[in-house]
Design a protein around this motif. Structure first.
Motif, mmCIF file in Angstrom:
data_model
loop_
_atom_site.group_PDB
_atom_site.id
_atom_site.type_symbol
_atom_site.label_atom_id
_atom_site.label_comp_id
_atom_site.label_asym_id
_atom_site.label_seq_id
_atom_site.Cartn_x
_atom_site.Cartn_y
_atom_site.Cartn_z
ATOM 1 N N SER A 1 0.848 -1.191 0.000
ATOM 2 C CA SER A 1 0.000 0.000 0.000
ATOM 3 C C SER A 1 0.888 1.247 0.000
ATOM 4 C CB SER A 1 -0.934 0.010 1.204
ATOM 5 O OG SER A 1 -0.197 0.137 2.394
ATOM 6 N N ASN B 1 -1.988 -2.740 -3.814
ATOM 7 C CA ASN B 1 -3.328 -3.175 -3.378
ATOM 8 C C ASN B 1 -4.217 -1.977 -3.095
ATOM 9 O OD1 ASN B 1 -2.546 -5.797 -3.601
ATOM 10 N ND2 ASN B 1 -2.266 -6.164 -1.418
ATOM 11 N N GLU B 2 -3.618 -0.949 -2.481
ATOM 12 C CA GLU B 2 -4.339 0.320 -2.282
ATOM 13 C C GLU B 2 -3.322 1.449 -2.317
ATOM 14 O OE1 GLU B 2 -4.620 0.190 2.592
ATOM 15 O OE2 GLU B 2 -6.303 -0.577 1.408
ATOM 16 N N ASN C 1 -2.920 6.066 -2.381
ATOM 17 C CA ASN C 1 -3.406 7.439 -2.419
ATOM 18 C C ASN C 1 -2.188 8.327 -2.200
ATOM 19 O OD1 ASN C 1 -4.445 9.990 -1.889
ATOM 20 N ND2 ASN C 1 -6.236 9.205 -0.792
ATOM 21 N N GLN D 1 -4.851 8.097 -7.200
ATOM 22 C CA GLN D 1 -5.444 7.067 -6.348
ATOM 23 C C GLN D 1 -5.780 5.817 -7.155
ATOM 24 O OE1 GLN D 1 -8.362 10.255 -4.964
ATOM 25 N NE2 GLN D 1 -8.333 8.931 -3.164
ATOM 26 N N LYS D 2 -5.642 4.678 -6.509
ATOM 27 C CA LYS D 2 -6.024 3.428 -7.142
ATOM 28 C C LYS D 2 -7.538 3.295 -7.146
ATOM 29 C CE LYS D 2 -5.200 -1.558 -7.094
ATOM 30 N NZ LYS D 2 -4.444 -1.663 -8.355
ATOM 31 N N THR E 1 -10.941 0.809 -9.084
ATOM 32 C CA THR E 1 -11.238 -0.491 -9.696
ATOM 33 C C THR E 1 -11.681 -0.323 -11.145
ATOM 34 O OG1 THR E 1 -13.491 -0.322 -8.840
ATOM 35 C CG2 THR E 1 -11.901 -1.538 -7.494
#
Length: 418
Positions: free
Chosen positions: A14, A242-243, A245, A283-284, A286
């Motif tokens: 992350s 995975n995440e 910002n 930002q990631k 989907t």
């Protein structure tokens, strides 16, 4: 002690917080030439700390120290700095003095004949010290201009064109530059012209011809935006985490840099961008797209980053506009093919189109990436540490060419580096 390899991993997968990027190398190198010809009127803010920019600064100082001295030859070695080689070829050609402009072994394999031909047409005395068409160059600076009209192919490297345009206003007759054929990397040419305009140097661009009359710079400050090429690696990391910002200060939505195209490109790989007060947030998400073909003609320096990212995401995509990659710091096509193959991915050439095949992708026991004396190979593959648990980058110091703080910034974002 020289570090020959780094081991990389990212257990948390992350990313969060702020990454402060160095000033743009492309803007910085143009600003240095504009300043050198600006008669003391041009100031620069937020100059890049990249090795290429430091090299160009040192070379300009050396040339300044020898200006007007034709009794001895000043040797200027730019190492692997391609932009410095192209810009200095034009700059030294109009600067009194005798110079030998040379570089690394790879630099001596990178063509420069198109630029030399244009300069000799104008009246410059530039000769090949070793192999015709390639550095090193013996330059007798200062010349009587024979014509203001030159024709230059546009599809090989925009740096040839930029080199000529940067010195055009200092030529007694100015310059009428006719671009022949398709123009590669147009945003870099636009960047050159916009920065000249910031310094009060005006131009006309009609059809295929750019004209700049003899003129002097106005008092100004050139403020260098952070490097969008450097930002592109963080986009890849956001896509593979995975995440994520991240906030990247001082990047602007109205950038001069062609590599700002990464904002749109990475929307197709699940990265959202928003410009806020003082910078850019990425930002990631989907959200991915079904887009299958990406054209890098306008932004070839993004190709390695995006192709490697697509490979790791198991996206079978096609790419065009990669023709200039074979004459960069290394043959970047061959280098990509070699390194992608180490985890089962193929990049197949089909005329002007390259196809990515990921059906064989696997996780090797240890992924060891060679960098080929190319900073972008190291930084394009480093994000894979978010995907593969046991990864090594050989010759990691190559990043100093454009992004000296790269490994430090990765550590700050939770990468384990040893």
């Amino acid at each position: 002690m020289e570090i020959s390899a780094l081991k990389l991993s990212h257990p948390a997968k992350s990313l969060n917080g702020t990454v402060r990027l160095t000033g743009s190398k492309s803007e910085s190198n143009r600003a240095l030439i504009i300043q050198a010809l600006g008669g003391g009127k041009v100031r620069i803010e937020n100059l890049s700390s990249a090795a290429d920019t430091v090299t160009l600064q040192q070379a300009l100082r050396a040339a300044s120290g020898q200006r007007g001295d034709s009794t001895q030859q000043t040797v200027i070695d730019v190492g692997p700095a391609g932009t410095a080689m192209r810009f200095l070829t034009a700059y030294l050609a109009i600067t009194d003095g005798r110079y030998l402009l040379t570089g690394s072994d790879r630099m001596k394999q990178r063509p420069i004949g198109i630029l030399v031909d244009a300069l000799t047409t104008l009246g410059a005395d530039v000769r090949y010290a070793e192999t015709a068409g390639y550095p090193p160059l013996a330059i007798q600076g200062g010349f009587t201009q024979q014509t203001a009209h030159v024709r230059v192919q546009g599809h090989v490297s925009s740096q040839y064109l930029s080199a000529l345009l940067l010195v055009a206003s200092s030529l007694p007759q100015g310059l009428n530059l006719q671009i022949e054929g398709e123009l590669t990397s147009r945003p870099y040419l636009t960047m050159t012209l916009n920065m000249l305009a910031e310094a009060g140097i005006q131009h006309r661009w009609e059809a295929e011809t750019i004209s700049i009359m003899p003129q002097t710079a106005s008092p100004c400050q050139l403020t260098i935006e952070p490097d969008w090429s450097a930002a592109s690696y963080w986009y890849a990391m956001v896509a593979l985490a995975n995440e994520a910002n991240l906030f990247l200060p001082n990047l602007k939505s109205s950038s001069l840099q062609g590599d700002a195209a990464i904002v749109e490109i990475m929307t197709h790989f699940g990265v959202a961008s928003s410009f806020e007060d003082g910078g850019l947030r990425i930002q990631k998400t989907t959200v991915h797209s079904a887009k299958k073909l990406f054209d890098f003609k306008e932004c070839p320096d993004l190709a390695q980053t995006v192709i490697v990212c697509a490979a790791a995401l198991k996206r079978d995509l096609s790419f065009t506009g990669l023709h200039t990659l074979k004459i960069k710091e290394t043959d970047r096509i061959a280098a990509l093919q070699n390194e992608l193959a180490k985890f089962g991915v193929r990049l197949v050439e089909d005329g002007a189109v390259y196809h990515l095949h990921t059906e064989g992708l696997h996780s090797p026991e240890q992924l060891i990436i060679d960098t080929y004396e190319d900073h972008r190979m190291a930084m394009a593959f480093a994000p894979l540490a978010l995907v593969f648990s046991n990864m090594q980058i050989n010759e990691p110091r190559v990043v100093e060419k454009s992004y000296p703080d790269f490994w430090k910034h990765l550590k700050q974002q939770g990468f384990v580096i040893s």
